[in-house]
Design a protein around this motif. Structure first.
Motif, mmCIF file in Angstrom:
data_model
loop_
_atom_site.group_PDB
_atom_site.id
_atom_site.type_symbol
_atom_site.label_atom_id
_atom_site.label_comp_id
_atom_site.label_asym_id
_atom_site.label_seq_id
_atom_site.Cartn_x
_atom_site.Cartn_y
_atom_site.Cartn_z
ATOM 1 N N UNK A 91 0.839 -1.204 0.000
ATOM 2 C CA UNK A 91 0.000 0.000 0.000
ATOM 3 C C UNK A 91 0.872 1.251 0.000
ATOM 4 N N UNK A 92 1.924 1.250 0.796
ATOM 5 C CA UNK A 92 2.843 2.388 0.824
ATOM 6 C C UNK A 92 3.485 2.596 -0.547
ATOM 7 N N UNK A 93 3.911 1.518 -1.172
ATOM 8 C CA UNK A 93 4.520 1.617 -2.493
ATOM 9 C C UNK A 93 3.501 2.132 -3.515
ATOM 10 N N UNK A 94 2.279 1.677 -3.375
ATOM 11 C CA UNK A 94 1.220 2.113 -4.282
ATOM 12 C C UNK A 94 0.944 3.608 -4.121
ATOM 13 N N UNK A 95 0.850 4.088 -2.888
ATOM 14 C CA UNK A 95 0.633 5.521 -2.637
ATOM 15 C C UNK A 95 1.800 6.330 -3.186
ATOM 16 N N UNK A 96 3.012 5.815 -3.038
ATOM 17 C CA UNK A 96 4.190 6.508 -3.577
ATOM 18 C C UNK A 96 4.080 6.651 -5.094
ATOM 19 N N UNK A 97 3.548 5.642 -5.764
ATOM 20 C CA UNK A 97 3.380 5.707 -7.219
ATOM 21 C C UNK A 97 2.346 6.776 -7.601
ATOM 22 N N UNK A 102 1.841 12.708 -9.571
ATOM 23 C CA UNK A 102 1.551 14.113 -9.291
ATOM 24 C C UNK A 102 2.821 14.978 -9.246
ATOM 25 N N UNK A 103 3.958 14.387 -9.598
ATOM 26 C CA UNK A 103 5.192 15.161 -9.719
ATOM 27 C C UNK A 103 6.110 15.152 -8.516
ATOM 28 N N UNK A 104 5.827 14.295 -7.536
ATOM 29 C CA UNK A 104 6.676 14.219 -6.354
ATOM 30 C C UNK A 104 7.794 13.194 -6.542
ATOM 31 N N UNK A 105 8.919 13.445 -5.902
ATOM 32 C CA UNK A 105 9.964 12.442 -5.734
ATOM 33 C C UNK A 105 9.696 11.768 -4.394
ATOM 34 N N UNK A 106 9.777 10.448 -4.371
ATOM 35 C CA UNK A 106 9.371 9.744 -3.155
ATOM 36 C C UNK A 106 10.440 8.790 -2.642
ATOM 37 N N UNK A 107 10.423 8.587 -1.325
ATOM 38 C CA UNK A 107 11.234 7.583 -0.646
ATOM 39 C C UNK A 107 10.335 6.856 0.340
ATOM 40 N N UNK A 108 10.553 5.554 0.470
ATOM 41 C CA UNK A 108 9.717 4.738 1.355
ATOM 42 C C UNK A 108 10.542 4.224 2.531
ATOM 43 N N UNK A 109 9.929 4.228 3.718
ATOM 44 C CA UNK A 109 10.548 3.629 4.896
ATOM 45 C C UNK A 109 11.830 4.287 5.346
ATOM 46 N N UNK A 120 10.347 6.360 12.078
ATOM 47 C CA UNK A 120 10.282 5.758 10.745
ATOM 48 C C UNK A 120 9.101 6.365 10.003
ATOM 49 N N UNK A 121 9.389 6.940 8.834
ATOM 50 C CA UNK A 121 8.355 7.593 8.031
ATOM 51 C C UNK A 121 8.001 6.685 6.848
ATOM 52 N N UNK A 122 6.705 6.420 6.684
ATOM 53 C CA UNK A 122 6.276 5.520 5.608
ATOM 54 C C UNK A 122 6.704 6.041 4.244
ATOM 55 N N UNK A 123 6.378 7.314 3.955
ATOM 56 C CA UNK A 123 6.736 7.909 2.668
ATOM 57 C C UNK A 123 7.199 9.349 2.895
ATOM 58 N N UNK A 124 8.327 9.699 2.278
ATOM 59 C CA UNK A 124 8.731 11.103 2.194
ATOM 60 C C UNK A 124 8.566 11.529 0.746
ATOM 61 N N UNK A 133 5.740 14.441 4.888
ATOM 62 C CA UNK A 133 5.988 13.231 5.667
ATOM 63 C C UNK A 133 4.652 12.509 5.809
ATOM 64 N N UNK A 134 4.566 11.326 5.231
ATOM 65 C CA UNK A 134 3.269 10.651 5.106
ATOM 66 C C UNK A 134 3.205 9.387 5.944
ATOM 67 N N UNK A 135 2.159 9.301 6.739
ATOM 68 C CA UNK A 135 1.841 8.093 7.490
ATOM 69 C C UNK A 135 0.706 7.379 6.769
#
Length: 281
Positions: A91-97, A102-109, A120-124, A133-135
């Motif tokens: 789900x975290x990977x899916x939200x990152x996609x 939408x033009x964001x650069x993302x990092x997970x975990x 620990x942040x799910x998605x930056x 910072x996304x939970x």
């Protein structure tokens, strides 16, 4: 008839049977007027007082699947998101996609230092001068809502991280915000507290017109768990390989073949993917 029956939601709440709700969800799947009328009549034939919304869904889903798989896949979306589990990582990977779209650069975990402790942040997600910072609060069962404890907890974590970041940057920092994303809903007090504390919330249908389901339909980044032409075991194999998007399967016969899927079924899968990801409306 429609006012004579009550239906039971996943939460256990009772509500009046609504033809319009069924029509709206079928219309969103891409079904035309004739299909909608036919399915509605079939549902009404089997309708009884207290029938669960899940039972109604199963009838409509089976009828859509027998006609147009890509429409059934879209209709299955809410359940498909719940099938990304059992862990929250897919789900975290899916939200990152979705955020990348939408033009964001993302990092997970990622681990960030706070003033008091590490977090620990799910998605930056970053875009321009904004850092989010996304939970992610993932649920694989219907009827579960995120209550006020979630934004309270996230607010405290965010303040701890922000205090450290401001100190480290001598008072200058990126525009940083904490978000909460869930595949279900938020309780009224969670929404009220988050609004007061300026914590953006994204739920299945919150905020209105900009919820998770709206973002998915706009981007057409559907999860592989939508697909009706794959078995549950095949979907799990793909998720284990960190493949979460249907469009990752486009023109990728080799990947599908590596799952042991025969050529005839591969054609069916690719056709469903093409129709689903290219569907307009």
């Amino acid at each position: 008839m429609q006012n004579s029956f009550t239906v039971t939601k996943a939460s256990g709440e009772q509500s009046l049977f609504s033809e319009e709700k069924i029509k709206a969800s079928l219309r969103k799947s891409g079904a035309d007027s004739d299909q909608i009328d036919f399915i509605l009549q079939e549902v009404k034939k089997q309708l009884y007082n207290g029938m669960t919304t899940k039972s109604i869904y199963k009838i409509a889903f089976a009828l859509l699947k027998s006609g147009a798989r890509h429409q059934a896949a879209r209709y299955h979306l809410k359940y498909a998101i719940m099938e990304l589990g059992p862990s929250g990582f897919p789900f975290e990977k899916y939200i990152a996609e979705l955020l990348k779209f939408e033009g964001y650069k993302t990092q997970i975990g990622q681990i960030l230092q706070g003033k008091c402790v590490t977090h620990e942040i799910d998605i930056i997600a970053e875009k321009d001068q904004d850092q989010i910072l996304i939970e992610c609060k993932y649920h694989n069962q219907r009827g579960i809502s995120c209550n006020i404890k979630i934004p309270l907890y996230i607010h405290a974590r965010f303040n701890d991280i922000e205090a450290h970041a401001l100190k480290k940057s001598n008072g200058t920092s990126k525009q940083r915000k904490g978000w909460i994303v869930t595949n279900t809903r938020f309780t009224a007090d969670a929404i009220q507290y988050a609004g007061c504390s300026e914590i953006p919330l994204i739920g299945w249908d919150h905020p209105f017109g900009k919820g998770l389901k709206d973002k998915i339909d706009h981007s057409k980044l559907y999860p592989i768990t939508c697909l009706t032409s794959l078995t549950s075991a095949e979907k799990r194999q793909l998720l284990d390989r960190e493949i979460v998007l249907c469009n990752e399967l486009q023109n990728n016969e080799k990947l599908l073949s590596s799952l042991g899927i025969k050529h005839g079924r591969i054609t069916n899968v690719l056709n469903e993917v093409h129709q689903l990801c290219g569907h307009k409306g």
